[in-house]
Each structure stands twice: as C-alpha cells, then as structure tokens.
Design a protein around this motif. Structure first.
Motif, PDB file in Angstrom:
ATOM      1  N   GLY A  34       0.835  -1.192   0.000  1.00 32.89           N
ATOM      2  CA  GLY A  34       0.000   0.000   0.000  1.00 32.89           C
ATOM      3  C   GLY A  34       0.868   1.240   0.000  1.00 32.89           C
ATOM      4  N   ASP A  35       0.265   2.340  -0.352  1.00 31.05           N
ATOM      5  CA  ASP A  35       0.997   3.605  -0.444  1.00 31.05           C
ATOM      6  C   ASP A  35       1.546   4.051   0.899  1.00 31.05           C
ATOM      7  OD1 ASP A  35       0.462   3.785  -3.162  1.00 31.05           O
ATOM      8  OD2 ASP A  35      -1.317   5.048  -2.883  1.00 31.05           O
ATOM      9  N   LEU A  36       2.457   4.981   0.856  1.00 32.23           N
ATOM     10  CA  LEU A  36       3.032   5.589   2.040  1.00 32.23           C
ATOM     11  C   LEU A  36       1.912   6.199   2.894  1.00 32.23           C
ATOM     12  CD1 LEU A  36       5.826   6.249   3.262  1.00 32.23           C
ATOM     13  CD2 LEU A  36       5.685   8.450   2.104  1.00 32.23           C
ATOM     14  N   LEU A 122      -1.793  -8.553   1.868  1.00 29.85           N
ATOM     15  CA  LEU A 122      -2.829  -7.555   2.100  1.00 29.85           C
ATOM     16  C   LEU A 122      -2.511  -6.309   1.287  1.00 29.85           C
ATOM     17  CD1 LEU A 122      -3.003  -9.408   4.672  1.00 29.85           C
ATOM     18  CD2 LEU A 122      -3.773  -7.396   5.899  1.00 29.85           C
ATOM     19  N   ASP A 123      -3.394  -5.950   0.374  1.00 38.13           N
ATOM     20  CA  ASP A 123      -3.310  -4.684  -0.357  1.00 38.13           C
ATOM     21  C   ASP A 123      -4.193  -3.693   0.396  1.00 38.13           C
ATOM     22  OD1 ASP A 123      -1.673  -4.647  -2.690  1.00 38.13           O
ATOM     23  OD2 ASP A 123      -3.051  -6.070  -3.623  1.00 38.13           O
ATOM     24  N   ILE A 124      -3.587  -2.640   0.923  1.00 38.47           N
ATOM     25  CA  ILE A 124      -4.326  -1.648   1.700  1.00 38.47           C
ATOM     26  C   ILE A 124      -4.387  -0.355   0.895  1.00 38.47           C
ATOM     27  CG2 ILE A 124      -4.467  -0.412   3.893  1.00 38.47           C
ATOM     28  CD1 ILE A 124      -2.598  -2.612   5.068  1.00 38.47           C
ATOM     29  N   THR A 125      -5.598   0.133   0.688  1.00 34.26           N
ATOM     30  CA  THR A 125      -5.816   1.357  -0.093  1.00 34.26           C
ATOM     31  C   THR A 125      -6.588   2.354   0.751  1.00 34.26           C
ATOM     32  OG1 THR A 125      -5.961   0.014  -2.099  1.00 34.26           O
ATOM     33  CG2 THR A 125      -6.773   2.270  -2.251  1.00 34.26           C
ATOM     34  N   ARG A 126      -6.136   3.592   0.744  1.00 29.62           N
ATOM     35  CA  ARG A 126      -6.822   4.665   1.467  1.00 29.62           C
ATOM     36  C   ARG A 126      -8.065   5.085   0.667  1.00 29.62           C
ATOM     37  NH1 ARG A 126      -4.087   8.281   4.654  1.00 29.62           N
ATOM     38  NH2 ARG A 126      -2.215   7.771   3.516  1.00 29.62           N
ATOM     39  N   THR A 127      -9.223   5.039   1.334  1.00 26.66           N
ATOM     40  CA  THR A 127     -10.464   5.498   0.720  1.00 26.66           C
ATOM     41  C   THR A 127     -10.714   6.954   1.100  1.00 26.66           C
ATOM     42  OG1 THR A 127     -11.335   3.255   0.867  1.00 26.66           O
ATOM     43  CG2 THR A 127     -12.924   4.986   0.474  1.00 26.66           C
ATOM     44  N   THR A 131     -10.816   5.635   6.388  1.00 26.74           N
ATOM     45  CA  THR A 131     -11.283   4.376   5.814  1.00 26.74           C
ATOM     46  C   THR A 131     -10.230   3.743   4.912  1.00 26.74           C
ATOM     47  OG1 THR A 131     -13.523   5.272   5.851  1.00 26.74           O
ATOM     48  CG2 THR A 131     -13.172   3.289   4.532  1.00 26.74           C
ATOM     49  N   ARG A 132     -10.095   2.419   5.055  1.00 32.57           N
ATOM     50  CA  ARG A 132      -9.162   1.659   4.228  1.00 32.57           C
ATOM     51  C   ARG A 132      -9.906   0.500   3.578  1.00 32.57           C
ATOM     52  NH1 ARG A 132      -7.127   5.724   5.630  1.00 32.57           N
ATOM     53  NH2 ARG A 132      -5.081   6.020   6.575  1.00 32.57           N
ATOM     54  N   GLN A 133      -9.662   0.320   2.298  1.00 32.27           N
ATOM     55  CA  GLN A 133     -10.151  -0.845   1.568  1.00 32.27           C
ATOM     56  C   GLN A 133      -9.004  -1.851   1.577  1.00 32.27           C
ATOM     57  OE1 GLN A 133     -13.287  -0.644   0.061  1.00 32.27           O
ATOM     58  NE2 GLN A 133     -13.201  -2.833  -0.358  1.00 32.27           N
ATOM     59  N   VAL A 134      -9.268  -3.082   2.010  1.00 35.17           N
ATOM     60  CA  VAL A 134      -8.228  -4.089   2.146  1.00 35.17           C
ATOM     61  C   VAL A 134      -8.597  -5.308   1.315  1.00 35.17           C
ATOM     62  CG1 VAL A 134      -6.897  -5.496   3.757  1.00 35.17           C
ATOM     63  CG2 VAL A 134      -7.785  -3.270   4.487  1.00 35.17           C
ATOM     64  N   THR A 135      -7.691  -5.697   0.441  1.00 33.87           N
ATOM     65  CA  THR A 135      -7.874  -6.910  -0.345  1.00 33.87           C
ATOM     66  C   THR A 135      -6.866  -7.932   0.141  1.00 33.87           C
ATOM     67  OG1 THR A 135      -8.608  -5.611  -2.246  1.00 33.87           O
ATOM     68  CG2 THR A 135      -7.946  -7.891  -2.666  1.00 33.87           C
ATOM     69  N   ILE A 136      -7.376  -9.069   0.568  1.00 34.44           N
ATOM     70  CA  ILE A 136      -6.544 -10.131   1.124  1.00 34.44           C
ATOM     71  C   ILE A 136      -6.397 -11.213   0.060  1.00 34.44           C
ATOM     72  CG2 ILE A 136      -6.377 -11.876   2.944  1.00 34.44           C
ATOM     73  CD1 ILE A 136      -8.366  -9.924   4.488  1.00 34.44           C
ATOM     74  N   LYS A 137      -5.140 -11.535  -0.259  1.00 36.32           N
ATOM     75  CA  LYS A 137      -4.849 -12.543  -1.271  1.00 36.32           C
ATOM     76  C   LYS A 137      -3.953 -13.610  -0.650  1.00 36.32           C
ATOM     77  CE  LYS A 137      -4.784  -8.818  -4.623  1.00 36.32           C
ATOM     78  NZ  LYS A 137      -3.917  -7.982  -5.444  1.00 36.32           N
ATOM     79  N   PRO A 138      -4.522 -14.746  -0.289  1.00 34.31           N
ATOM     80  CA  PRO A 138      -3.692 -15.806   0.268  1.00 34.31           C
ATOM     81  C   PRO A 138      -2.950 -16.546  -0.839  1.00 34.31           C
ATOM     82  CG  PRO A 138      -6.000 -16.472   0.257  1.00 34.31           C
ATOM     83  CD  PRO A 138      -5.949 -15.073  -0.273  1.00 34.31           C
TER      84      PRO A 138
END
Length: 155
Positions: A34-36, A122-127, A131-138
């Motif tokens: 995720g971004d800084l 975990l891809d964490i994106t600032r909404t 708020t954070r949108q989190v995509t979990i990729k196992p």
C-alpha cells in the motif's frame, strides 16, 4: 480466492490485526502492500501488541528488519522498499522467512522473487482519512487457511 473488506477506522485496523495475531503460527508471512501512510506500520503495531510485544514498533525503513523477540512469538518486521535496487543479498532474509517467528513485510512487491510459496498478502488502499479498503490474497494452503479463519476484525 481474494477477500475484500473495509476498515472504517483505526479501531477496525486494531481489531483486524489483533484477530490475525491470534491465528498465526511460527513461519507465517504477512505481506502489507500500500501507499506511504496507508497504515502498514499501524497494523503491525497492533499485531505486535496482540503478540504481547510491548516495545515501540517503528517502521524499519532504514534498518530493513526489526526483530521483536519478547512476545508470545518472535516478530520480524521488514521494510523491503530500499531493496528494490539492491536485492536481499547479505541481509539473511531467508533466515527470517524460514524462522521460528512471524514475518511482516512492508513493500513486499520489491522482493517478490524472494518470497516463499506461502504468504498472506494484504493490499491496503486509502479510501478517505480514516477508511481503508483491504484486499486479502492468500498464496498457498496455509495462507488460505488463515484467510478463511480471519474475518479482518469485522464481527
């Protein structure tokens, strides 16, 4: 299987990190992309607290790896950002990834070639500000088990 969730606040981040810390086992690897400023180190701080690690958790940007061995499980907190140009030679990253603790890697995209075949991404994106949108990729069977057991602190 990718799972997407929303963390509405820092309290949601804390709940997610705390719950995941209760599920991990030695050798588990968690990659935080995720971004800084998106909350990777904040997530790690709550995760460490749930492992009964009471030291101050700081970003390992300049040290590459910070070791915390005084908790329920050892925690190896890595920042791979500076490894994009230099690679991992001389760091002994395999010793951490194959070790007896949990590895959390910030900026894992810079060491993709060095990651083993089992990790939770975990891809964490600032909404917005909170708020954070989190995509979990196992990746791998163990990571899939973790993802299925973990609900990201949501309920």
């Amino acid at each position: 299987m990718a799972i997407t969730m929303t963390w509405q606040s820092e309290a949601d981040t804390e709940a997610a990190a705390t719950q995941l810390a209760g599920l991990v086992a030695p050798g588990d690897i968690i990659c935080l992309a995720g971004d800084l400023g998106v909350g990777k180190t904040t997530f790690t701080r709550y995760f460490a607290a749930a492992l009964d690690i009471h030291k101050r958790i700081k970003s390992p940007t300049f040290t590459i790896v910070r070791e915390y061995t005084d908790g329920r499980l050892p925690l190896y907190h890595m920042d791979a950002y500076r490894l994009e140009q230099t690679g991992t030679e001389g760091i002994g990253i395999d010793e951490y990834l194959d070790g007896d603790g949990i590895s959390i890697i910030e900026w894992p995209q810079f060491i993709m070639d060095y990651l083993p075949d089992q990790y939770l991404w975990l891809d964490i994106t600032r909404t917005d500000d909170t708020t954070r949108q989190v995509t979990i990729k196992p990746v791998g069977e163990r990571a899939e088990q973790l993802a299925e057991s973990w609900n990201g602190g949501q309920g």
